[in-house]
Every structure is written in C-alpha cells, then in structure tokens.
Design a protein around this motif. Structure first.
Motif, PDB file in Angstrom:
ATOM      1  N   MET A   5       0.862  -1.133   0.186  1.00  0.00           N
ATOM      2  CA  MET A   5      -0.062   0.221   0.145  1.00  0.00           C
ATOM      3  C   MET A   5       1.127   1.396  -0.227  1.00  0.00           C
ATOM      4  O   MET A   5       1.783   1.072   1.122  1.00  0.00           O
ATOM      5  CB  MET A   5      -1.101   0.057   0.894  1.00  0.00           C
ATOM      6  CG  MET A   5      -1.698   0.804   1.246  1.00  0.00           C
ATOM      7  SD  MET A   5      -2.888   0.817   2.687  1.00  0.00           S
ATOM      8  CE  MET A   5      -4.022  -0.775   2.500  1.00  0.00           C
ATOM      9  N   SER A   6      -0.001   1.976  -0.851  1.00  0.00           N
ATOM     10  CA  SER A   6       1.598   3.477  -0.514  1.00  0.00           C
ATOM     11  C   SER A   6       1.034   4.287   0.022  1.00  0.00           C
ATOM     12  O   SER A   6       0.264   3.773   1.252  1.00  0.00           O
ATOM     13  CB  SER A   6       0.718   4.316  -1.792  1.00  0.00           C
ATOM     14  OG  SER A   6      -0.644   4.780  -2.028  1.00  0.00           O
ATOM     15  N   ALA A  11      -2.479   7.207   4.803  1.00  0.00           N
ATOM     16  CA  ALA A  11      -2.872   7.933   5.581  1.00  0.00           C
ATOM     17  C   ALA A  11      -4.329   8.103   5.723  1.00  0.00           C
ATOM     18  O   ALA A  11      -5.069   8.464   6.347  1.00  0.00           O
ATOM     19  CB  ALA A  11      -1.686   8.832   4.878  1.00  0.00           C
ATOM     20  N   ARG A  12      -4.871   7.485   4.037  1.00  0.00           N
ATOM     21  CA  ARG A  12      -6.177   7.876   4.231  1.00  0.00           C
ATOM     22  C   ARG A  12      -6.948   7.688   5.207  1.00  0.00           C
ATOM     23  O   ARG A  12      -7.664   7.345   5.991  1.00  0.00           O
ATOM     24  CB  ARG A  12      -6.777   7.513   2.867  1.00  0.00           C
ATOM     25  CG  ARG A  12      -6.827   8.814   1.795  1.00  0.00           C
ATOM     26  CD  ARG A  12      -7.181   8.525   0.500  1.00  0.00           C
ATOM     27  NE  ARG A  12      -7.264   7.169  -0.224  1.00  0.00           N
ATOM     28  CZ  ARG A  12      -6.136   6.793  -1.240  1.00  0.00           C
ATOM     29  NH1 ARG A  12      -5.924   7.799  -1.623  1.00  0.00           N
ATOM     30  NH2 ARG A  12      -6.370   5.976  -1.483  1.00  0.00           N
ATOM     31  N   ALA A  19     -11.560   9.017  12.378  1.00  0.00           N
ATOM     32  CA  ALA A  19     -12.426   9.952  12.378  1.00  0.00           C
ATOM     33  C   ALA A  19     -13.493   9.248  13.145  1.00  0.00           C
ATOM     34  O   ALA A  19     -14.634   9.430  13.741  1.00  0.00           O
ATOM     35  CB  ALA A  19     -12.408  10.422  11.132  1.00  0.00           C
ATOM     36  N   ARG A  20     -13.240   8.270  12.775  1.00  0.00           N
ATOM     37  CA  ARG A  20     -14.498   7.251  13.626  1.00  0.00           C
ATOM     38  C   ARG A  20     -14.604   7.368  15.414  1.00  0.00           C
ATOM     39  O   ARG A  20     -15.372   6.800  16.018  1.00  0.00           O
ATOM     40  CB  ARG A  20     -14.531   5.696  12.561  1.00  0.00           C
ATOM     41  CG  ARG A  20     -14.510   5.388  11.722  1.00  0.00           C
ATOM     42  CD  ARG A  20     -15.127   3.811  10.834  1.00  0.00           C
ATOM     43  NE  ARG A  20     -13.523   3.756  10.577  1.00  0.00           N
ATOM     44  CZ  ARG A  20     -12.805   3.577   9.807  1.00  0.00           C
ATOM     45  NH1 ARG A  20     -13.386   4.082   8.554  1.00  0.00           N
ATOM     46  NH2 ARG A  20     -12.120   3.029  10.120  1.00  0.00           N
ATOM     47  N   TRP A  21     -13.217   6.713  15.226  1.00  0.00           N
ATOM     48  CA  TRP A  21     -12.814   6.936  17.259  1.00  0.00           C
ATOM     49  C   TRP A  21     -13.618   8.006  17.404  1.00  0.00           C
ATOM     50  O   TRP A  21     -13.883   8.013  18.345  1.00  0.00           O
ATOM     51  CB  TRP A  21     -11.389   6.319  17.465  1.00  0.00           C
ATOM     52  CG  TRP A  21     -10.895   5.407  16.488  1.00  0.00           C
ATOM     53  CD1 TRP A  21     -10.354   4.253  16.191  1.00  0.00           C
ATOM     54  CD2 TRP A  21     -11.549   4.304  18.253  1.00  0.00           C
ATOM     55  NE1 TRP A  21     -10.147   3.129  16.710  1.00  0.00           N
ATOM     56  CE2 TRP A  21     -11.154   2.961  18.309  1.00  0.00           C
ATOM     57  CE3 TRP A  21     -12.430   4.576  19.332  1.00  0.00           C
ATOM     58  CZ2 TRP A  21     -11.046   1.743  18.428  1.00  0.00           C
ATOM     59  CZ3 TRP A  21     -12.161   3.112  20.691  1.00  0.00           C
ATOM     60  CH2 TRP A  21     -12.281   1.854  19.805  1.00  0.00           C
TER      61      TRP A  21
END
Length: 85
Positions: A5-6, A11-12, A19-21
C-alpha cells in the motif's frame, strides 16, 4: 510479489479510522452523563440456558455411534468427510 500500500493510501485509512474513533468518543460521552443521572433499577434476570435432557443426550449418542459404525463398515461416508458442492 505482493503489492504494498502506498503511504498516501495508508494515511487515508489512518485518517478515516481516527475520524471513526472521534465520532464514537463524542457519542459515548453524552450518554455516560445521562446514565449517571438515572436512578439504578434492578436488572431483568438472565435467561436460563437450554440444556439437553439425559434422554436426548443418550439418543444422540446412539445415533452417532450407529453413524460411525456404518462409516467404519464402509456403508456410509465418514461423518467428518467434507461434502462436495
């Protein structure tokens, strides 16, 4: 070779998880205060777990013994054999 994965993609994912937490934490703080304000009430009794009667256990044991006996005699497939789809 497996693709990696890049850093941008990672990072995304990290940002989305944070954000979910944050959303969960903001939602959980409000009900916590409401829970403290309510008077404590008695909990409902837990449901009794179902258990097999000795007669049913004996019946199942006999059925499994018969199934294994037939399988060992070559008259039936083994009970642990994988089923073809």
């Amino acid at each position: 070779m497996k693709g990696k994965m890049s850093a941008e993609g990672r990072a995304r994912i990290v940002a989305a998880q944070k954000a979910r937490w944050a959303k969960l934490k903001s939602n959980s703080q409000a009900p916590a205060a409401a829970k403290e304000a309510k008077p404590k009430t008695a909990k409902a009794p837990a449901k009794k777990k179902r258990t097999m009667s000795p007669e049913v256990k004996a019946k199942l044991a006999m059925a499994m013994k018969a199934r294994w006996a037939a399988a060992k005699a070559g008259k039936a497939p083994l009970p642990t054999a994988k089923k073809k789809k």
